[in-house]
Write an enzyme that holds these catalytic residues in place. Structure first.
Site, PDB file in Angstrom:
ATOM      1  CB  CYS B  87      13.165   4.792  -1.709  1.00  0.00           C
ATOM      2  SG  CYS B  87      13.629   6.304  -0.843  1.00  0.00           S
ATOM      3  CG  HIS B 204      10.195   7.123  -5.005  1.00  0.00           C
ATOM      4  ND1 HIS B 204       9.946   6.043  -4.194  1.00  0.00           N
ATOM      5  CD2 HIS B 204      10.916   7.984  -4.254  1.00  0.00           C
ATOM      6  CE1 HIS B 204      10.487   6.248  -3.004  1.00  0.00           C
ATOM      7  NE2 HIS B 204      11.084   7.409  -3.011  1.00  0.00           N
ATOM      8  CD  GLU B 206       7.663   4.190  -6.204  1.00  0.00           C
ATOM      9  OE1 GLU B 206       8.554   3.999  -7.065  1.00  0.00           O
ATOM     10  OE2 GLU B 206       7.914   4.337  -4.993  1.00  0.00           O
TER      11      GLU B 206
END
Lengths: 738, 232
Positions: B87, B204, B206
Site C-alpha cells: 500500500c 493488505h 497482512e
C-alpha cells in the site's frame, strides 16, 4: 509588567457579552465574581466556559438522573471519557461526541475534526484507540444539499479515521426532513488501556510545569463552542471561520508520542484541547485539582503572527494537548515529542492561588478565580412541556395496500433501510488486524483485543421517529436496542455513552423531550444493568425555528471472552429459524406505515424491559453454548426485513411458516415489536424446549435453504438476488447517479 | 528470517504487518524508525508497511522516499536483499525509483475499503512459492491512490519479463474491469523488481492471516518469505 488586566469600558463589555452569547443575568454574575468589568480575554473565557456546549447548563439537572454506576465502572461521566473494566486487567475507554453544527457549515472538516476530537478524548486517558463508530442523521435524501452534506461528512470521517489508522467499524444512518438544516454527526471512539494505567485530568502539585504539545495554535475555530450553542439562521454560512481544520497526520503523531510518554510515569494530568481549547483544558484541569494556574502565552507555539491573548485562549486549533508533568521531567518528555516532530512548550506552572492568571507580552490579560467560574456557572431547570402521548394505532385499521412481497422490495430499498455499503466502502474497517465482524456482518461490530482472545462488541443506536412520537419510550428503546445488538452477537453488554441531540432548550416542548428521553433511558439503563459512563449534549439543533427529531444516540460497549464466540447475521442454508420474543403486530411509527401506507403516526412500540432482559439473556446463553449459527434482532422494518437482511448477507433463502391466526399478515411481518431476535439453529426443537423452560416466547419461523428465495406461507416466492440488487442500488444511485 | 518494518511518521499498518510476520515466522520483526541511517546487520527482509507517511501530503510516498533510511533500503536491495512494500509502502517504492510506474488516484476518486481477489501470476518467487500456480486469494484493500499506472512500454516490459506479481480478478480468477475497482492498468495489483526480490502491492494480505479474524488467505505470502529466507 502590569499585574492587573485592563477592563473593557463597561458599555462595550456589556455589548460584547451579548454578542458572545452571555445572557444579561449571566453577565451580572461575571461582574460580581470579578468585582469589575472583564478584560476582553476574561469575557471570552467566561462566555465559552458558560456556553451550553461547555457548561451543560440546561441539561445537567436532568442528566443526574441517569444511572452511572456498576461494579465494572472505573470512571463515569465527568472525565474526558468513561472507563470500564473488561477483564484480564484491561479497561475500555470510550465516549461519543457531536460535531453537528460544524458539519452543516463545512461537512468535510466538521466531520473530520469531530473524529479527531473524540479520538483525543480517549487517548488522553492512556488508551490506544482501537475502533471508531458514528451515528449520522441527514435531511431529505432527495435534496441536493443533503447529498452534498452526506458526501462531505463521509469523506471527512474516512479522511481522518483512515489516516490515523483507527478502523471505523460501525455506525448508523437515518434520513428525515427534520434534519434538512441540522444534520447530526456523532462520532464515537473506543480505546483499550491497562486498568491500572488510566490518566486523568486532575492537576496537582504546586510549581509543576504546564506543558503544551501537538500542533501550533492558529486563529481557526475561535468561538466554535459559542457557535455550537446557538440556532442557525439564514446567515449561518458566514460562520464558516468558526469551523476548525483537521490534520489527521499530526493526530497520528500525537497518539504515538502520548502513548510513548505514557509508558513513563512523567505525567501528572493530561487533557486534550477540544471545545474552547486552551481555556477549557487549563480551567478544567486546575479546577479539578483545586489548584491555581499561570500561563505565559508568549511560550505558546503559534502558527500565525500577531495573535492576541483573546485569540489564543479561544482558538480551537486541532491536535493539541495540555499536560501537567512531574517536576524535572520536561526534557524526557520533550525528547519524545521532538522525535515525533511535534511542538512542545512549557507554557506555565501550577500555583496555589486558586486563580487562572494569563500573561502575554508583559501584560496580565486575565486573572479569574477558578472556583466561582465553575460553582457560579449558570444552571437552569428550564420549563418543560410533555409531548402528548399519541394514541396506539390498531393494526387492523390499516389496510395493506400492496401485499407482502411488494412491501418488502420497497422497504429494503428505502433510504432508512437500504445498504450502507457505499458509506462503509470509504472507511478502513480492517486496519489494526483485529476486526472480526465488520460493518454489515453482525448486529454489533466485533473487535478483538490485540494479544488477547477477548473481544469488544460495539454499536450505535437510536430511532428518532420513536423519540419524536414519545420521547420516553424512544429513550428507553434506544438503550434497549444497543443492549440487544450487543447481545445478538453473543456479547455481554457493559455500559453506554450517550449523545443527546435536541433543539432549542429554551422552548418548553424541547426541554420536555429532553427530560422524558432521559427518564426512559434511565429506566432502561437500570433494568438492563447498562450504566452511562460518558456523554455529550448538543442543543440548539434548529434552523429558523424548526427543530430536529429528538435524537438521544446511544453508543454501547460489550465484551466477549473469546472472539470465536461471536455470531454474525448471515444466514447459513440448512438451518431452522426461530423467532424469540413476542409479536403483537405493532405498526405505529413503523417504517412499513411510513413507506408503504404513507403515514407517520401512532405510539411507537413499547419496550417491556423485563421481557427485554429475559429474552436477551436467553439468546446470549444459547449463543455462548454454541447452539446458534446466526442471529439478528428485529428492528426497523420488522420481522420479514430482519429475515431478508440475513438472507441478503449470505445469499441463502428461507421457507417461512404461516403467522399465528388473528394477526393481519402485514402487521406480523412488518410490525416493529421490541425485544425480538431471529435465530438460525441446526435444530429448533431443543431451542424451543429451552425457551419454554425459561418462560421465553419462541416460535419456529421456518427453515433456510440454498435456493436463494424467500418463500412466503402462501407459496409466493421473492428472489433474494433481486432484493439484494434493490437494497444495494439505492445509495449509489442517490450519490453517484447525478 | 530476520525482518524489519520501517516506520515513517504516519505509517499505520505496521502492527498488522508485525502480527502477520510473527504468525508466519514465530519471530517478532524489528521496528525501525525512519530517521535511522542504516539497516541492522544480517537483515533478510525490509518491509515498508501501509499508512499515510507524512500525511500523504505532496504525493503519496513522495516524502518518505527521501527519508534517511531509504538510502539504506536502496543499498540493501542492490545487494540482493528482499523488500516488501504494501500500500503506502508500494507507493514509496515507486517514488523512490525502486519499482517502475506510479499509483494514481482511484478511478472513482474515492477511498476504497473492501475485499478484492488477486491472482498470483507466478508462484516461483520468494514471495509466492507457497501459493499453487494460478492461485486466487482474497485480501482487504484500503486506499485512495491505488490505480497503478505506467507507460505502455513499461507495462509491456513488465509483462514480457514476468514482473507482474498480482492482478485484480474475480473470485473465479478472471481479470475483468469489474474486478479492477481502482482502475489499475492491466488489472495490476502488484509488481516485482527485475531481480524478483522487491515486491510492491496495494492490497493488505497482512489482514488475512488469522482464522479468528478474517481467514488466512494472505498467510501463504508470509509463509513463502519465511521458507525462502531461512538463512537467519
Amino acid at each position: 509588567m502590569t499585574d492587573a488586566p485592563s477592563p473593557l469600558p463597561s458599555d462595550r463589555a456589556a455589548q460584547l457579552a451579548a454578542e458572545f452569547g452571555l445572557k444579561p443575568d449571566e453577565y451580572e454574575r461575571v461582574l460580581a465574581i470579578l468585582g469589575r468589568a472583564p478584560s476582553l480575554t476574561e469575557l471570552g473565557i467566561f462566555s465559552v466556559m458558560w456556553s451550553e456546549h461547555c457548561s451543560y447548563k440546561s441539561s445537567r439537572v436532568w442528566l443526574r438522573e441517569l444511572p452511572t454506576k456498576a461494579p465494572w465502572v472505573i470512571q463515569g461521566p465527568g472525565e474526558n471519557a468513561g472507563v470500564i473494566a473488561i477483564g484480564e486487567g484491561l479497561a475500555a475507554v470510550f465516549k461519543m461526541e457531536s460535531h453537528n453544527h460544524p458539519s452543516f457549515i463545512e461537512p468535510y472538516q466538521g466531520a473530520a475534526t469531530g473524529v479527531g476530537g473524540i479520538l483525543r478524548d480517549v487517548f488522553t486517558m492512556g488508551a490506544r484507540p482501537v475502533a471508531n463508530l458514528n451515528a449520522l442523521r441527514f435531511g431529505d435524501p432527495k435534496l441536493p444539499l443533503t447529498r452534498r452534506i452526506l458526501d462531505g461528512v463521509v469523506r471527512g470521517i474516512g479522511g481522518y479515521g483512515n489516516c490515523v489508522g483507527v478502523p471505523t467499524v460501525g455506525g448508523e444512518v437515518n434520513f428525515h426532513p427534520a434534519y434538512n438544516g441540522n444534520p447530526l454527526v456523532n462520532a464515537m471512539t473506543v480505546g483499550i488501556a491497562r486498568a491500572d494505567r488510566i490518566f486523568y485530568a486532575r492537576a496537582t502539585g504546586v510549581g509543576n510545569p504546564v506543558v503544551y504539545v501537538g500542533s501550533k495554535t492558529g486563529r481557526d475555530g475561535i468561538h466554535g463552542a459559542t457557535m455550537a450553542s446557538a440556532e442557525f439562521s439564514a446567515d449561518s454560512e458566514e460562520k464558516r471561520p468558526t469551523v476548525q481544520i483537521g490534520d489527521p497526520f499530526s493526530e497520528k503523531l500525537l497518539i504515538e508520542a502520548c502513548m510513548e510518554l505514557m509508558e513513563t510515569d512523567a505525567i501528572v494530568a493530561i487533557q486534550d484541547m477540544g471545545a474552547a481549547g486552551l481555556t477549557s483544558s487549563s480551567v478544567e484541569m486546575a479546577g479539578k485539582g483545586g489548584m491555581g494556574i499561570e500561563l505565559d502565552l508568549d511560550a505558546v507555539p503559534q502558527r500565525e503572527s500577531g495573535m492576541t491573548a483573546y485569540e489564543m485562549m479561544l482558538s480551537e486549533s486541532q491536535e493539541r494537548m495540555l499536560m501537567i508533568l512531574k517536576p524535572g521531567r520536561e526534557a524526557e518528555a520533550e525528547r519524545i515529542f521532538r522525535k515525533w516532530e511535534l511542538d512542545f512548550a512549557v507554557i506555565g506552572r501550577l500555583t496555589d492561588s486558586g486563580r487562572i492568571v494569563i500573561r502575554h507580552q508583559g501584560r496580565v490579560e486575565a486573572d479569574i478565580p477558578l472556583a466561582p467560574l465553575e460553582s457560579e456557572a449558570p444552571l437552569y431547570r428550564r420549563p418543560t412541556a410533555e409531548t402528548p402521548k399519541p394514541p396506539v394505532l390498531d393494526a387492523a385499521s390499516v389496510p395493506d395496500p400492496v401485499g407482502i412481497p411488494a412491501a418488502l422490495e420497497r422497504l429494503v430499498a428505502c433510504p432508512d433501510l437500504c445498504s450502507r455499503r457505499w458509506i462503509w466502502d470509504q472507511y478502513d474497517s480492517m486496519v489494526g488486524g483485529q476486526t472480526a465482524k465488520r460493518p454489515g456482518a453482525a448486529d454489533a461490530a466485533v473487535v478483538r483485543i490485540e494479544d488477547h482472545a477477548r473481544a469488544l462488541a460495539l454499536t450505535t443506536d437510536c430511532t428518532p421517529r420513536y423519540c419524536a412520537a414519545d420521547p420516553e419510550e424512544g429513550g428507553k428503546q434506544a438503550v434497549a436496542e444497543a443492549w440487544r445488538n450487543i447481545t445478538a452477537v453473543g456479547a455481554t453488554p457493559l455500559a453506554i455513552t450517550d449523545n443527546m441531540n435536541f433543539g432549542n432548550p429554551e422552548k418548553p416542548e424541547i426541554m420536555g423531550q429532553f427530560a422524558a428521553a432521559v427518564r426512559g433511558m434511565a429506566a432502561a439503563c437500570a433494568a438492563l444493568d447498562f450504566p452511562v459512563v460518558s456523554g455529550n449534549v448538543s442543543l440548539y439543533n434548529e434552523t429558523e425555528g424548526r427543530a430536529i427529531l429528538p435524537t438521544p444516540a446511544i453508543g454501547g460497549v460489550g465484551v466477549l471472552e473469546r472472539v470465536t464466540q461471536a455470531v454474525g447475521l448471515a444466514l447459513p442454508p440448512g438451518c431452522e429459524l426461530v423467532l424469540v420474543g413476542e409479536t403483537r403486530g405493532w405498526l405505529g411509527q413503523s417504517l412499513w406505515l411510513r413507506e408503504i401506507a404513507g403515514r407517520e403516526e401512532g405510539a411507537p412500540p413499547p419496550v417491556d424491559l423485563a421481557a427485554e432482559r429475559r429474552n436477551g439473556e436467553f439468546v446470549r446463553a444459547r449463543i455462548l453454548a454454541g447452539a446458534v449459527r446466526a442471529c439478528h434482532d428485529c428492528s426497523d422494518g420488522g420481522l420479514l426485513v430482519a429475515v431478508a437482511e440475513m438472507a441478503m448477507a449470505s445469499g441463502a433463502g428461507a421457507v417461512l411458516e404461516a403467522p399465528p391466526a388473528g394477526l393481519p399478515p402485514h402487521a406480523f411481518w412488518f410490525g416493529e415489536d421490541q425485544g425480538r431476535y431471529v435465530l438460525a439453529v441446526a435444530e429448533a426443537a431443543p431451542l424451543l424446549a429451552a425457551a419454554r423452560a425459561a418462560g421465553v416466547p419462541a416460535a419456529r419461523l421456518g427453515r433456510s435453504t440454498a435456493e436463494g428465495a424467500l418463500v412466503l406461507p402462501d407459496g409466493r416466492s421473492i428472489s433474494v438476488a433481486s432484493l439484494r440488487a434493490a437494497h444495494e442500488a439505492t445509495l449509489p444511485a442517490l450519490m453517484e447517479g447525478g | 528470517m530476520k525482518a524489519a518494518i520501517i516506520v515513517f511518521p504516519g505509517t499505520n499498518r505496521e502492527r498488522d504487518m508485525a502480527l502477520a510476520l510473527h504468525r508466519a515466522t514465530g519471530r517478532r520483526p524489528l521496528m525501525l524508525w525512519h530517521a535511522e541511517a542504516a539497516l541492522p546487520r544480517g537483515l533478510d527482509l525490509a518491509v515498508l508497511a501501509g499508512g499515510f507517511s507524512y500525511g500523504d501530503y505532496l504525493r503519496c510516498g513522495a516524502m518518505a522516499a527521501h527519508s534517511p533510511i531509504m538510502r539504506a533500503v536502496r543499498e540493501f536491495a542492490a545487494r540482493g536483499g528482499h523488500v516488501l512494500g504494501v500500500c503506502n509502502g508500494f507507493q514509496i517504492l515507486c517514488e523512490a525509483g525502486m519499482l517502475p510506474g506510479a499509483l494514481l488516484r482511484n478511478a472513482s476518486l474515492r477511498f476504497l475499503s473492501m475485499d478484492c481477489h488477486m491472482r498470483v501470476e507466478r508462484s516461483d518467487t520468494a514471495f509466492t512459492r507457497r501459493f499453487p500456480p494460478g492461485a486466487v486469494f482474497r485480501a482487504t484493500m484500503a486506499h485512495g491512490d491505488g490505480n497503478y499506472f505506467a507507460d505502455t512500454a513499461t507495462l509491456d516490459r513488465l509483462e514480457g519479463e514476468g514482473l507482474v506479481a498480482l492482478r485484480y480478478v474475480t473470485p473465479a480468477g478472471e481479470a475483468t474491469p469489474e474486478a479492477n475497482r481502482n482502475g489499475a492498468a492491466r488489472n495490476i495489483a502488484g509488481i516485482y523488481s527485475e531481480n524478483l526480490r522487491v515486491m510492491g502491492l496495494m492490497p493488505h494480505p497482512e489482514n488475512q492471516v488469522d482464522p479468528e479474524i478474517d481467514g488466512t488467505d494472505g498467510l501463504p505470502l508470509f509463509q513463502s518469505l519465511a521458507d525462502s529466507l531461512v538463512a537467519a
